[in-house]
Every structure is written in C-alpha cells, then in structure tokens.
Design a protein around this motif. Sequence first.
Motif, PDB file in Angstrom:
ATOM      1  N   GLU A   1       0.835  -1.206   0.000  1.00 32.27           N
ATOM      2  CA  GLU A   1       0.000   0.000   0.000  1.00 32.27           C
ATOM      3  C   GLU A   1       0.866   1.250   0.000  1.00 32.27           C
ATOM      4  O   GLU A   1       0.471   2.296   0.505  1.00 32.27           O
ATOM      5  N   TRP A   2       2.072   1.122  -0.537  1.00 30.65           N
ATOM      6  CA  TRP A   2       3.001   2.245  -0.438  1.00 30.65           C
ATOM      7  C   TRP A   2       2.512   3.459  -1.209  1.00 30.65           C
ATOM      8  O   TRP A   2       2.963   4.564  -0.956  1.00 30.65           O
ATOM      9  N   ASN A   3       1.598   3.240  -2.159  1.00 32.53           N
ATOM     10  CA  ASN A   3       1.062   4.386  -2.893  1.00 32.53           C
ATOM     11  C   ASN A   3       0.382   5.392  -1.961  1.00 32.53           C
ATOM     12  O   ASN A   3       0.355   6.577  -2.228  1.00 32.53           O
ATOM     13  N   GLN A   4      -0.131   4.883  -0.825  1.00 28.01           N
ATOM     14  CA  GLN A   4      -0.777   5.802   0.137  1.00 28.01           C
ATOM     15  C   GLN A   4       0.197   6.861   0.655  1.00 28.01           C
ATOM     16  O   GLN A   4      -0.202   7.934   1.078  1.00 28.01           O
ATOM     17  N   LEU A   5       1.468   6.505   0.609  1.00 36.22           N
ATOM     18  CA  LEU A   5       2.482   7.419   1.114  1.00 36.22           C
ATOM     19  C   LEU A   5       2.497   8.715   0.310  1.00 36.22           C
ATOM     20  O   LEU A   5       2.736   9.791   0.844  1.00 36.22           O
TER      21      LEU A   5
ATOM     22  N   ASN B   1      -1.514  10.338   0.846  1.00 34.28           N
ATOM     23  CA  ASN B   1      -2.064  10.751   2.138  1.00 34.28           C
ATOM     24  C   ASN B   1      -0.970  11.322   3.041  1.00 34.28           C
ATOM     25  O   ASN B   1      -0.107  10.587   3.515  1.00 34.28           O
ATOM     26  N   PRO B   2      -0.995  12.619   3.278  1.00 36.62           N
ATOM     27  CA  PRO B   2       0.076  13.211   4.087  1.00 36.62           C
ATOM     28  C   PRO B   2       0.105  12.700   5.533  1.00 36.62           C
ATOM     29  O   PRO B   2       1.155  12.742   6.172  1.00 36.62           O
ATOM     30  N   ILE B   3      -1.029  12.224   6.035  1.00 37.16           N
ATOM     31  CA  ILE B   3      -1.007  11.695   7.404  1.00 37.16           C
ATOM     32  C   ILE B   3      -0.160  10.422   7.450  1.00 37.16           C
ATOM     33  O   ILE B   3       0.653  10.219   8.366  1.00 37.16           O
ATOM     34  N   ILE B   4      -0.316   9.584   6.422  1.00 30.84           N
ATOM     35  CA  ILE B   4       0.517   8.380   6.331  1.00 30.84           C
ATOM     36  C   ILE B   4       1.987   8.773   6.227  1.00 30.84           C
ATOM     37  O   ILE B   4       2.863   8.155   6.830  1.00 30.84           O
TER      38      ILE B   4
END
Lengths: 489, 72, 221
Positions: free
Chosen positions: A310-314, A317-320
């Motif tokens: 799920e590295w795309n969330q990095l 999503n700034p919280i991630i």
Amino acid sequence: MQSNAALEYDYSVAKLFTYATILFGILGMSVGVLIAAQLAFPELNYLFGEYGTFSRLRPVHTNTVIFGFMISGIWATYYYLSQRVLKVSMAESKFLMFIGKLHFWLYFVGALAAVVSLLLGISASKEYAEFEWPIDIVIVLVWVLWGISMFGLIGIRREKSLYISMWYFIATFLGVAMLYLFNNMEVPTYFVSGGIGSIMNSVSMYSGTNDALVQWWYGHNAVAFVFTVPIIAMNYYFLPKESGQAIYSYKLSLLSFWGLMFVYLWAGSHHLIYSTVPDWMQTMGSIFSVILILPSWGSAINMLLTMKGEWNQLTENPIIKLLVLGSTFYMLSTIEGPIQSIKSVNAIAHFTDWIPGHVHDGVLGWVGFMTFAGLLHMAPRMFKREIHSKKLIELQFWLQTTGIVLYFTAMWIAGITQGMMWRAVDEYGNLMYSFIDTVAALHPYWVIRTLAGVLYLSGVFIFAYNMIKTMTSSKELAQEPKNQSPMAA
Amino acid sequence: MINLVEVQGYARIIMTIVLVIILYGYILHLYRSEKKGERDYEKYGKIALDDDITSTPVEKNPNLHQKKEGEK
Amino acid sequence: MFHWLEKNPFFFAVGVFLVIAFAGVIEILPSFAEASRPVVGLKPYTVLELAGKNIYKNENCITCHSQLIRPFKSETDRYGQVSLSGEYAYDRPFLWGSRRIGPDLHRVGNYRSTDWHENHMMDPKSVVPQSIMPAYPYMFTKMADIDTAYAEALTVKKVFATPYDAPNGTKLGTLEESRAAALEEAKVIAADMKNKEVKDAVARGEIPQIVALIAYLNRLK
C-alpha cells in the motif's frame, strides 16, 4: 447489541487534551526556538529581565514540551483510542466522565503553576524533574486520576482482549509512576525545621552520586516511558486505522512489547563491565543483551511492513507520510542512542551538543510527527468535519522534515567539533584551545540550529491553524470516515 | 561492600539470560499455538480496524453486565 | 500462562511492573551502599555557602555548567583533579549537569577569585569578550535567603545526620547564631568586592545573592 441505538463514543475529554496539546506545543517550542537563538545571539537573554535568561527558560522549554505538549498529546490520543479499542463509550459511565474531566482540569492548572514556578526561579535542578514538592504532589494526583480513569474503562469494556496499544498505555502509566515517585523523593525543609525559610524549598532524599544514579535512572527511562512507549501505542492504532491495513504481524507487536520492557530498563545498560565477574561471563552478558534487543527493534519494522503493498498511500495521504517518516526517525534515533553509549564514543559525545541533537531527532521526528498525525486523524472524527486543508499538511510536513534534518546535522557537527576541540593537544601535549575558543567555534551551527527550529515551529503554527479551521469552519461530514481521513485540497 | 558489586554483576548476567529465555520461550509459544490452531493472534489486529461502538467485539467480555450506566 | 496474562489486565500490570522495577533494584541498590560516604576532611556547607548553592540550584546553572571532571588528561589539564564520588556526599541534589555550554565548575574555586566572579556575573563580556553567558545584575540587588539555607542545613542534620555541630565539622547553632555567622563570612567576601551597593548592604547587615553565590563558588575546590 446494546439496546441504546444512539450510543456514541464521547470525545469531550479527548478534545480538551487536544486543545492543551496545541497550546503547550506552541508555547514550549517557541521557548525552544528562543533559547536556541540565545546561544547564537546572547543579547536575546535580556528580553524579559531576570525571567528571560537561558538558565530560567531552558527548564521551561523541556518541561513544557515533555509534560505539556507530550503528556497532553498522550492523553488526547488515549482518551480517543481507548474507548474505540475497548468498544465502550465514556458516556456509559458518569463516574468515569467526571474523573476524566477532573483529570484534565487538575492537570491543566498544575501545568500552568509549574511553568510559573520555573519562571520565578523555583527549581530542584534535577533535569526533567525540576518542579518543587507541591507541584510534584499535584502531578502524582493527576497520575492517579489517569490510573482510575484507565482501569475503570478497562473494567467496563466490551472487547475482552486488550489491544496492543492498551498494553503500551498501561506500561506508560506504571513506568512513569515508579520513576517519578522515586526520583522526586524530597524532604520539605520548611516543616522539618519548624517553619523557617521558604515553604517551597526541599532537599533530595539522596545525596551526591546516589542522587545522580537515581536521576539518570529516571532521566533515561522517563524518555522510554514518555517518548517511546506511548508513541508506539499511538502508532499501532493510527497507522492501521488510517491506512486500512491491519498490523503486519500482531505476534511481532506482542513480542516487541516485552522486548522493549526488558531492554529499556534492563539490558539498555551503560555498565556492562564488572571487574570482579569472570571475563567469559561478562562476554556472555553482553551477547545476551544483544539478543534481547532484537525483538524490540521489531516495532519499527512492523510499522513499516504494515504498509506493505500500500506504499502508494504514502504519496496520496500526508497523514501516512507523517506516520511512516516518524517510524523511520524512530529507527534512526534508536540506533544512535546505543552508539553514543559506547565508552569511547561517549568520551567525546558527553557534555556536547550531540546529546541534545540525539534527543531532538527522536522528539521532533518520531514524537512530534506521531502526535501531529494522531491529532489530524482524530480531528474529522471528533469534530465531524473534514480536515481543512491537505496542502497545509503537506507544507507542514516538508517544512518540519527540512527543519529536523538541518537540526540534527548541525548538532552532530557541533557536538563532535566541540568534543574534539576539548581534547586536542599540540605537539608538546598542551591543550590547544581555551574553553571559549570551543564555544566561539559553534556559532555557525547554533545559527543553523535556530533556523531549523524556526522551520519546525512554523510547521507547528500551520498545524495549529489547520486544526482550528477544521474545528470551526470546515465542511461537515454526514458520517464517520472509515479509514483515510477526508481532507479538502 | 565490595561483594555487593560482585553480586550485582552475577545477578545482572543471570537475569539477562533468564529474560532472554522467557522472551524466546514466548516467541515459541506464539508461533506453536498458532500452528497447532489453538489460537489466532492475528485476528486481534482487527480490534483497531473495526472499532465502531456497534461493531461486534473480536472476543466478547463475559464479565460485562447488561445494565447500561450509573455503575461505579 | 502467556495467553492468560493478555486477558487479565491486573496481573498483566503486575507483570510489567515487576519486570521494570526489578531492573531498577539490581542496577541501583548495590552502587547505592557504596557511593554515599564522604571523602576524608569534607565539611558540610556553611549556611552562606548553602544559600549560594541554592541560588545555583534555583537559577539552573547546571543547564550550562557541569561539576564533574572526568578521568581524561584533557579534562584534568583543563579543570584540575578528577572528581571523586565522596566529594559530593553533602550535595542534595547533585549538580553534575549534563551539557557544558560553559566550562566545568567543580574546582572553580582554585583558579577564580572573588573579584573575577564579581565582574563576570555583572557583565561576562567584560572578562571574556566572546562569552555567551547572560549577565546576572539582579543578583547584586536581590538578597540571599539565609533562613531557607539554615532550614535546609537543619533538615539534613536532623534527617540525614549530616555532621553539623560535630567536632571539626561546620558549626550550625541556632537561627540567630547562623545568621550572624553568615554575615561575618559575607563581610570577608564583600571586602574583596568593589560594588558600592553590595558593600553598603553588607554593612547594613543584609547579604546580597551575589555574595552567597561567590561564597559557594569559592568553596568549589
């Protein structure tokens, strides 16, 4: 299941602590920037007369950040997530609700009194335990209230198993209680002498070297139980929840919990050499301590692996981003610490800027980022509004990351430079530099450090603005978001 | 008095070894009981993900009384 | 057993506590018994010195100055003899510090004099041009708290049996006696000082903070 359909989690106490976190964060870090600037530009010592010298303000900075920003951050997240992982609302018990609010207000008043007492020049001069005895008593009461609040909630929980975050909160509660009590054993002189002198003054129960032993047993482990253990608790909740991925390995999280408990007070030792114990046994002791460390490093790896696939969330999503970079800084400073405790390294590093440098890459990177991320995640759920601006979080993230990198590089160089200058000798074996030479040499690094502090602090202001906007004027949400926190561009 | 330091040295080494044994025993315990199918530890990870007040607990607390509020 | 702990918060808490507490016991207690004996000839602080030490404590001088000379040649060359554990026997709290933004002070009394301190505390740059230390002019006008220092001495005498009023020790006596003794000591120090206000105050029977602080710093040898 429960007949009451309208039952909801009650975040009123969590909200109060959130406000306090923001307030103390701004206060403590502004003072931090000021005292950093005072080292580079000593004229700044005279802004507020006797209340503005470095020596008065430095404890104000450390204590406001530790016992103001951090502790209220811990309690804000605690009052939020404990209800959720125990699946019980504070609204279900009037008693717990009352205790929770009392907990907050007593804490808040105590914290303000503490800041004022330090400014007035009332200090016990034990680092991170500067408060004199009346404030210590308030702190103990506040801590007991937290205990009642926590075990009370656990007592009426619906979820039988305690989630890993709760383990860490319980450990925080016990660890800090023990450390704080023993380190602050003081005898008020006013009462023993029959009413002579100042009522605030006290003497430590321990003298000299013993006092130092207890103080640094406290100093080192308080860092563990305030800056590490509860932050892991936050991360184990917020990272899975925000990303929608369960913890990579729950088993590893259990192991690393015990690993950390064993290591921090035990094998994280600076005295592995016992002259009278046979050599082979000493070697064995060292080997086993290393084996003991392995599981405790599991936490950081576990957090990063949670993002697997799920590295795309990095990027999205700034919280991630905050959460993952925070975990990375955790790994950095937990490797740095043991390096500094090697004898030959310590000979250079001790008494220099490398030590505050090490502390700050932990607290700014790991502790700060986790707290900001946690509060940002909580905001849409507590206030039922989307986060005011994603761009501002991005901006905050980059400002602060730049700040941290500048900070610790400047401090590493400053520390090693000064450590080497202190010991430098010429060809005849005479010391090469007078003390003041080694101070003057640090000026450029202190300027960079101040700048780094300004960058980080402006990130905090942006964060505060973002939070306030979220609370007051952001778009309202019809229902609670499941995972990723909704935010306006 | 010197002896105390010696005792400390030994106590420390022994304690370290005991802790290592406990910790690695725990690792074994975790993985064995999962392999044998006695327990599923990973299901607890869901406590964080599925945490609405109305969602079903992973394991229900049997001690929980059914009355709603006002208790101590 | 492990699984049972996970579900029983109370016993779980007890387990955690035992693990963390036991470490403390083994780490601290044995060294404790050893480290507290004073070196031969060490006398407890006089009331004036104690008042100065309290200023040092309350102003958090430890944020910039250490009092711990480590066993390296570079340190003994710079600051003097290595610090011994027994030298700190009457320090409550200990004042080792953790960061040397300024130099170590454990033996500052060996190489700095009363008038040096007087000039330096009033304006550090006048003595060390590159100094970044703040000036403490208010210590010249604020009075030292002798009564609290006396209360502290009395407390350690009663509670920890610190040898006040012992043969060859430091005399404490009653509050009035120790006030008078502190003033005598202060007069000796003020005689070496230039500041008019300080001299006047001591002549009036009052003791400014700076005098107490210098008494303490001169004692650090």
